[in-house]
Enzyme design. Sequence first.
Site, PDB file in Angstrom:
ATOM      1  N   LEU A   1       0.807  -1.227   0.000  1.00 42.04           N
ATOM      2  CA  LEU A   1       0.000   0.000   0.000  1.00 42.04           C
ATOM      3  C   LEU A   1       0.837   1.273   0.000  1.00 42.04           C
ATOM      4  CD1 LEU A   1      -3.013  -0.718   2.389  1.00 42.04           C
ATOM      5  CD2 LEU A   1      -2.921  -0.828  -0.099  1.00 42.04           C
TER       6      LEU A   1
ATOM      7  N   SER B   1     -11.855   3.980  13.567  1.00 38.89           N
ATOM      8  CA  SER B   1     -11.833   3.436  14.926  1.00 38.89           C
ATOM      9  C   SER B   1     -12.419   4.415  15.931  1.00 38.89           C
ATOM     10  CB  SER B   1     -10.386   3.112  15.328  1.00 38.89           C
ATOM     11  OG  SER B   1     -10.295   2.809  16.702  1.00 38.89           O
TER      12      SER B   1
ATOM     13  N   GLU C   1     -11.255   4.836  18.681  1.00 37.55           N
ATOM     14  CA  GLU C   1     -10.112   5.468  19.341  1.00 37.55           C
ATOM     15  C   GLU C   1      -9.973   6.933  18.923  1.00 37.55           C
ATOM     16  OE1 GLU C   1      -7.554   4.244  21.504  1.00 37.55           O
ATOM     17  OE2 GLU C   1      -8.855   2.514  21.852  1.00 37.55           O
TER      18      GLU C   1
ATOM     19  N   TYR D   1      -1.869   5.684  16.595  1.00 37.02           N
ATOM     20  CA  TYR D   1      -2.859   4.894  15.856  1.00 37.02           C
ATOM     21  C   TYR D   1      -4.119   5.712  15.589  1.00 37.02           C
ATOM     22  CZ  TYR D   1      -6.505   1.334  15.122  1.00 37.02           C
ATOM     23  OH  TYR D   1      -7.557   0.605  14.633  1.00 37.02           O
TER      24      TYR D   1
ATOM     25  N   HIS E   1     -13.568  -4.802  18.720  1.00 35.17           N
ATOM     26  CA  HIS E   1     -14.345  -6.000  18.411  1.00 35.17           C
ATOM     27  C   HIS E   1     -13.398  -7.186  18.320  1.00 35.17           C
ATOM     28  CE1 HIS E   1     -13.302  -3.741  14.803  1.00 35.17           C
ATOM     29  NE2 HIS E   1     -13.296  -4.869  14.112  1.00 35.17           N
TER      30      HIS E   1
ATOM     31  N   ARG F   1       0.157   2.721  28.707  1.00 33.12           N
ATOM     32  CA  ARG F   1       0.515   3.512  27.531  1.00 33.12           C
ATOM     33  C   ARG F   1       0.874   4.941  27.929  1.00 33.12           C
ATOM     34  NH1 ARG F   1      -4.788   1.361  24.232  1.00 33.12           N
ATOM     35  NH2 ARG F   1      -4.004  -0.754  23.807  1.00 33.12           N
TER      36      ARG F   1
END
Length: 323
Positions: free
Chosen positions: A61, A127, A129, A151, A181, A280
Amino acid sequence: MSPRRVLIIGISGQDGAYLARLLLQYGYVVDGTSRDVFGQRFEGLRALGILEQVRLHSVNLSDFRSVLQILAKVRPDEIYNLAGQTSVGLSFDLPVETLESIAGGTLHLLEAIRFLGFPTRFYSACSSECFGETGQTPASESSRFAPRSPYAVAKSAAFWEVANYRDAYGIYACSGILSNHESPLRPQRFVTQKVVAAACNIAAGKLECVELGDLSIARDWGWSPEYVVAMHRMLQQPNPEDFVIATGHTYTLQEFVAEVFRNVGLDWRPYVRTNHEFHRPSEIRNCQLDPSRARRVLGWSAEFTMIDVAREMVLATQHRVMS
């Protein structure tokens, strides 16, 4: 009438495997990509018994020419972009790769669609997030993004790329803003599968304890085989729209751990240790989501909540150990 052809970008992952199975059941011809099909075992496709039913292609990609070639070759009616670095925790160690694989890969796909000009529908995996800390107000499609990890930053950038190409060039492109999920196809670098594997090994006398990070974080955990149904329904709408896909129920990691251990007949507390090395640099304490629009427009709602997810993941692991 010839069957519809689909291209799943990132078919080797959890969602790619379940989506491939679903679309084969619907009568699609399924093509899928991975960075290196010869070096990839495609465990998910093997586990579902569909490896021989899909055509696999190596695609990079980060190389626009590679992306252009596969789209020109397959000429899919639908494209599902599920590729890119998928671990939130790992993104703090690999921020550049995370941004390039997610935002850069999505941009190359969109630009290739624009360049080739043939009619196709494009789904991109976003997401929850991206919302960051939601507090007690569930996030919906109109909520602002406040990403707290590389991310989430990458997923946010990809979301706006999709929106821009949709608005500027009239491309049928949309994003699914998905909550966490899970499934038995999750690799063990994800905390849910780590907990399940540890609990089963502890119950079997093969492990004494497991170390985890912050148990107080709260997430909306759903079931991957259900979420891929929502992905497909998004591309069947008359007009491209973004949707929040979630169960609408939030649980702490501690509640997930307790439920997993309950399913193996144990109290979790003697076996779980907290290790601050797993914390994190910046963390989302609470993520609550509102999937009511998906229910209203797509006719989709989650049947599985975290309780069901924990049970099914434990059963699958126990079966794998016994077989």
